[in-house]
Design a protein around this motif. Sequence first.
Motif, PDB file in Angstrom:
ATOM      1  N   PHE A 186     -11.621  25.682   9.915  1.00  0.00           N
ATOM      2  CA  PHE A 186     -10.772  25.654  11.102  1.00  0.00           C
ATOM      3  C   PHE A 186     -11.434  26.399  12.263  1.00  0.00           C
ATOM      4  N   LEU A 187     -12.040  27.531  11.978  1.00  0.00           N
ATOM      5  CA  LEU A 187     -12.675  28.337  13.025  1.00  0.00           C
ATOM      6  C   LEU A 187     -14.028  27.770  13.470  1.00  0.00           C
ATOM      7  N   SER A 188     -14.560  26.799  12.749  1.00  0.00           N
ATOM      8  CA  SER A 188     -15.863  26.242  13.084  1.00  0.00           C
ATOM      9  C   SER A 188     -15.842  25.379  14.342  1.00  0.00           C
ATOM     10  N   GLU A 189     -14.676  24.959  14.773  1.00  0.00           N
ATOM     11  CA  GLU A 189     -14.496  24.106  15.949  1.00  0.00           C
ATOM     12  C   GLU A 189     -15.223  22.773  15.821  1.00  0.00           C
ATOM     13  N   PRO A 207     -15.486  18.881  15.605  1.00  0.00           N
ATOM     14  CA  PRO A 207     -14.603  17.887  16.239  1.00  0.00           C
ATOM     15  C   PRO A 207     -13.657  17.185  15.269  1.00  0.00           C
ATOM     16  N   ASP A 208     -14.038  17.107  13.996  1.00  0.00           N
ATOM     17  CA  ASP A 208     -13.228  16.402  13.009  1.00  0.00           C
ATOM     18  C   ASP A 208     -12.616  17.362  11.994  1.00  0.00           C
ATOM     19  N   LEU A 209     -12.425  18.631  12.369  1.00  0.00           N
ATOM     20  CA  LEU A 209     -11.968  19.645  11.422  1.00  0.00           C
ATOM     21  C   LEU A 209     -10.594  19.355  10.858  1.00  0.00           C
ATOM     22  N   GLU A 210      -9.695  18.796  11.648  1.00  0.00           N
ATOM     23  CA  GLU A 210      -8.343  18.532  11.163  1.00  0.00           C
ATOM     24  C   GLU A 210      -8.349  17.541  10.002  1.00  0.00           C
ATOM     25  N   ASN A 211      -9.139  16.473  10.164  1.00  0.00           N
ATOM     26  CA  ASN A 211      -9.181  15.457   9.124  1.00  0.00           C
ATOM     27  C   ASN A 211      -9.953  15.946   7.896  1.00  0.00           C
ATOM     28  N   LEU A 212     -10.941  16.829   8.086  1.00  0.00           N
ATOM     29  CA  LEU A 212     -11.636  17.442   6.954  1.00  0.00           C
ATOM     30  C   LEU A 212     -10.673  18.297   6.137  1.00  0.00           C
ATOM     31  N   ILE A 213      -9.883  19.107   6.820  1.00  0.00           N
ATOM     32  CA  ILE A 213      -8.928  19.968   6.121  1.00  0.00           C
ATOM     33  C   ILE A 213      -7.849  19.130   5.442  1.00  0.00           C
ATOM     34  N   LEU A 214      -7.368  18.089   6.115  1.00  0.00           N
ATOM     35  CA  LEU A 214      -6.376  17.194   5.504  1.00  0.00           C
ATOM     36  C   LEU A 214      -6.946  16.552   4.242  1.00  0.00           C
ATOM     37  N   SER A 215      -8.183  16.115   4.303  1.00  0.00           N
ATOM     38  CA  SER A 215      -8.827  15.517   3.132  1.00  0.00           C
ATOM     39  C   SER A 215      -8.938  16.522   1.989  1.00  0.00           C
ATOM     40  N   ALA A 216      -9.305  17.759   2.301  1.00  0.00           N
ATOM     41  CA  ALA A 216      -9.409  18.794   1.272  1.00  0.00           C
ATOM     42  C   ALA A 216      -8.043  19.085   0.649  1.00  0.00           C
ATOM     43  N   VAL A 217      -6.998  19.123   1.469  1.00  0.00           N
ATOM     44  CA  VAL A 217      -5.643  19.370   0.951  1.00  0.00           C
ATOM     45  C   VAL A 217      -5.213  18.218   0.058  1.00  0.00           C
ATOM     46  N   ARG A 218      -5.480  16.989   0.480  1.00  0.00           N
ATOM     47  CA  ARG A 218      -5.121  15.830  -0.354  1.00  0.00           C
ATOM     48  C   ARG A 218      -5.840  15.877  -1.697  1.00  0.00           C
ATOM     49  N   GLN A 219      -7.133  16.231  -1.674  1.00  0.00           N
ATOM     50  CA  GLN A 219      -7.891  16.320  -2.915  1.00  0.00           C
ATOM     51  C   GLN A 219      -7.342  17.411  -3.836  1.00  0.00           C
ATOM     52  N   SER A 220      -6.966  18.544  -3.248  1.00  0.00           N
ATOM     53  CA  SER A 220      -6.451  19.631  -4.087  1.00  0.00           C
ATOM     54  C   SER A 220      -5.108  19.253  -4.709  1.00  0.00           C
ATOM     55  N   VAL A 221      -4.271  18.538  -3.971  1.00  0.00           N
ATOM     56  CA  VAL A 221      -2.984  18.097  -4.514  1.00  0.00           C
ATOM     57  C   VAL A 221      -3.213  17.051  -5.595  1.00  0.00           C
ATOM     58  N   LYS A 222      -4.126  16.114  -5.350  1.00  0.00           N
ATOM     59  CA  LYS A 222      -4.429  15.075  -6.338  1.00  0.00           C
ATOM     60  C   LYS A 222      -5.004  15.703  -7.600  1.00  0.00           C
ATOM     61  N   LYS A 223      -5.899  16.676  -7.436  1.00  0.00           N
ATOM     62  CA  LYS A 223      -6.500  17.356  -8.582  1.00  0.00           C
ATOM     63  C   LYS A 223      -5.442  18.088  -9.397  1.00  0.00           C
ATOM     64  N   ALA A 224      -4.513  18.742  -8.722  1.00  0.00           N
ATOM     65  CA  ALA A 224      -3.453  19.469  -9.424  1.00  0.00           C
ATOM     66  C   ALA A 224      -2.573  18.489 -10.203  1.00  0.00           C
TER      67      ALA A 224
END
Length: 180
Positions: A78-81, A83-100
């Motif tokens: 998030f702090l890296s600024e 340009p596509d940080l929001e979608n990267l974080i969303l993808s990581a959250v989706r993966q963590s939920v799917k993994k769980a």
Amino acid sequence: MTTLLYDGSFDGLFTAIFEVFEYRYKDVEIASSERFHQENIFAEIHEVITQPDKSERVLNKLEQNIGKQGVYKLLKVFLSEDPDLENLILSAVRQSVKKAEINILGNYGLLYNLNDCEFFYPDEKLDLNHYQQKFHDEEKGYQLLWQRYFTKTNIVERKNMKLHIQHVPKRYWKYLTEKW
């Protein structure tokens, strides 16, 4: 496609991620309202109002799934600024939920390397010595190969110890395969 606009804050981003799951958006992108440029005239735009309680729920779930180190890495993204940080974080959250969900529903584990992939059930005893021995044997083979290469390319008459010590100090020689 739906575009979620948030205020640019960390809590705002995680509120937007909460709403992605709450409203079950499939084709979605998240963008900061400060950096948003509408490229698709047919996209539905949804403005997200930052709600700390929703953000806190997402962060708590992430902490359960990926731990505090994982949340810390997401903060760094998030702090890296980027340009596509929001979608990267969303993808990581989706993966963590799917993994769980896979771990809870499937109740199995996965052990893999570059050559093969094996499933195991957590109730079974996993013999890691088998894998350590296999990798140990491969490592010994590579070390032997490197020692042969070193002896064949080394010219004894042109040995320059002063230069050798300058490039690789003696304190590191214990880690060198060719010194054994």
